[in-house]
Design an enzyme around this catalytic site. Structure first.
Site, PDB file in Angstrom:
ATOM      1  CG  HIS A   1      29.881  -3.305  11.432  1.00  7.20           C
ATOM      2  ND1 HIS A   1      29.497  -3.644  12.697  1.00  7.20           N
ATOM      3  CD2 HIS A   1      30.453  -2.098  11.538  1.00  7.20           C
ATOM      4  CE1 HIS A   1      29.810  -2.672  13.533  1.00  7.20           C
ATOM      5  NE2 HIS A   1      30.394  -1.721  12.843  1.00  7.20           N
TER       6      HIS A   1
ATOM      7  CE  LYS B   1      32.275  -0.962  22.774  1.00  4.92           C
ATOM      8  NZ  LYS B   1      32.658  -1.347  21.400  1.00  4.92           N
TER       9      LYS B   1
ATOM     10  CD  GLU C   1      33.956  -2.911  18.338  1.00  7.68           C
ATOM     11  OE1 GLU C   1      34.201  -2.812  19.557  1.00  7.68           O
ATOM     12  OE2 GLU C   1      33.000  -2.342  17.785  1.00  7.68           O
TER      13      GLU C   1
ATOM     14  CG  ASP D   1      45.923   3.698  33.755  1.00  5.63           C
ATOM     15  OD1 ASP D   1      44.964   2.976  33.399  1.00  5.63           O
ATOM     16  OD2 ASP D   1      46.247   3.872  34.937  1.00  5.63           O
TER      17      ASP D   1
END
Ligand code: MEV
Length: 434
Positions: free
Chosen positions: A383, A270, A90, A286
């Site tokens: 962005h 998130k 991302e 992991d």
């Protein structure tokens, strides 16, 4: 005194993002973060991971799958500068983490602490004739059960780990035994699963029941990391926000939204995991286990909540993140994957707990960057500015041209490569380089 303390390096590499990929590698060599031969290995996918390496890692391998490997800059953790390898698909995550770490640097950097690396396994006991008596007998046998557990994992005991504690829980019609094991620098799943399976017979004998599941829990709440930071409000001044204390208060309002609403909390978290997972992926850890544990931890009150806390006064914005982090720096990918070996070397990782602190710092930084952007100008401008730089570079802009072309693209809100080419031609003409 650790190697890190003996060789102080700066994690502030100004202009790094403007360099080309190979010049960035060179910069890491010049600033002594990376040995030259290691930097050369970065020219190959996965630092030279071979198909046979991959074949030894998982089943049915048909090839190699690459992701970008980047470094987040400006991190100082417990007084020591670090560069953070991050692997992620991302855009903006690496830039955002580096930006927020730069703000945190103004407050002295992150402080972090980690619990002992204790992982827990669960053994389910069914058809127990008398739960109360079984519980008493299991608890009375704790010393011998812990000794039996240690005998099952001699190499872990030799490395300083081993069984530390045992608990018995009554859950409906079954009894569940938890064994807490110090797994040192391993993630520890195989170790604690060995303990769970190896103790089965003794647990059946003592309880009079029959074993059901024997497996680790990924809610490794005895293996948490906490990271804290503070940012002077004067550093939060930004476009359209001349008073940094206002920005700090807006960030705290954003935190409050996540505390009040699960829809917001999950997106907030998130953003935290953007940083945590990108670091874990670069180290071949992991991350699914950490994700599962983090979200269960976020729900521990019975309501899903933000993993971070932010609060402020007029001078300081303060933040904190705590989450379970079962990390590893030995075995698995650390043994087989040359890219993981490089990441360990580049970040000068001294232990699994140290890696946990890096991942948590990246998580808190990612959250800070997201909340600051969201509570001021919105997420899109940053962005699109990064996107504009990428388009400019793709059409051949170099050095200062990248910024000049990107600024015009952003101003015109047009990001087509054809337009970027026209602007690049104009920039070259006006600087006399066409
Ligand atoms: C995007 O990857 C992450 C954010 O949505 C996090 C947040 O909303 O806090 C920007």
């Amino acid at each position: 005194m650790s190697v890190l303390e003996r060789v102080p390096r700066s994690s502030r590499l100004s202009g790094f993002h403007r360099l080309g990929v190979s010049a960035r590698r060179q910069r890491l060599v010049e600033s002594t973060w990376l040995a030259p031969e290691r930097a050369r290995s970065l020219e190959h996918v996965g630092c030279g991971l071979t198909e046979s390496d991959a074949d030894a890692m998982v089943e049915n391998v048909i090839g190699l799958h690459a992701l970008p490997l980047a470094v987040a800059l400006n991190f100082r953790i417990n007084g020591v500068d670090r560069v953070l390898p991050m692997s992620v698909e991302e855009p903006s995550i690496v830039a955002a983490a580096s930006y927020a770490a730069r703000l945190v640097l103004d407050g002295g950097g992150f402080t972090a602490e980690a619990d002992e690396p204790v992982l827990t396994c669960q053994v389910q006991l069914l058809d127990v004739p008398d739960m109360g008596i079984a519980r008493e007998r299991l608890l009375a046998a704790k010393p011998s059960l812990l000794a039996e557990a240690d005998a099952l994992i001699p190499s872990m005991v030799a490395r300083g780990g081993g069984a530390r504690d045992l608990e018995v829980r009554l859950l409906g019609d079954c009894l569940v035994v938890h064994v807490h094991v110090d797994v040192r620098d391993a993630m520890g799943a195989n170790t604690v699963n060995t303990v769970a399976e190896g103790l089965s017979e003794s647990l059946e004998d003592l309880s009079g029941g029959r074993v059901g599941l024997r497996i680790l829990t990924n809610l490794s709440d005895r293996r948490k990391v906490t990271v804290r930071c503070r940012v002077p409000t004067s550093s939060l001044v930004s476009n359209g926000f001349p008073d940094g204390a206002v920005v700090a208060r807006r960030i705290v309002e954003a935190q409050r939204f996540a505390e009040l609403d699960v829809y917001r909390a999950v997106t907030h978290n998130k953003g935290v995991m953007n940083g945590v997972d990108s670091v874990l992926l670069a180290f071949g850890n992991d991350w699914r286990a950490v994700e599962a544990g983090a979200h269960a931890w976020a729900s521990r009150s019975g309501t899903y909540a933000p993993l971070t806390r932010w609060w402020c006064n007029d001078k300081w914005l303060m933040g904190e993140l705590t989450l379970p982090l079962a990390t590893s720096t030995v075995g698995g990918a650390a043994r087989n994957h040359p890219g993981v070996k490089l990441a360990l070397e580049l970040a000068h990782v001294s232990s699994a707990n140290d890696l946990g602190m890096l991942a948590a710092a990246a998580g808190l930084a990612s959250n800070l960057a997201a909340l600051k952007a969201l509570s001021t100008e919105g997420i899109n401008r940053g962005h699109m500015a990064l996107h504009a730089r990428r388009v400019a570079a793709e059409v051949g802009a170099a050095g200062d041209e990248v910024g000049a072309v990107a600024a015009r693209l952003a101003q015109e809100r047009c990001y087509r490569p054809e337009r970027a080419l026209e602007i690049l031609a104009e920039v070259k003409r006006s600087s006399g380089t066409s």
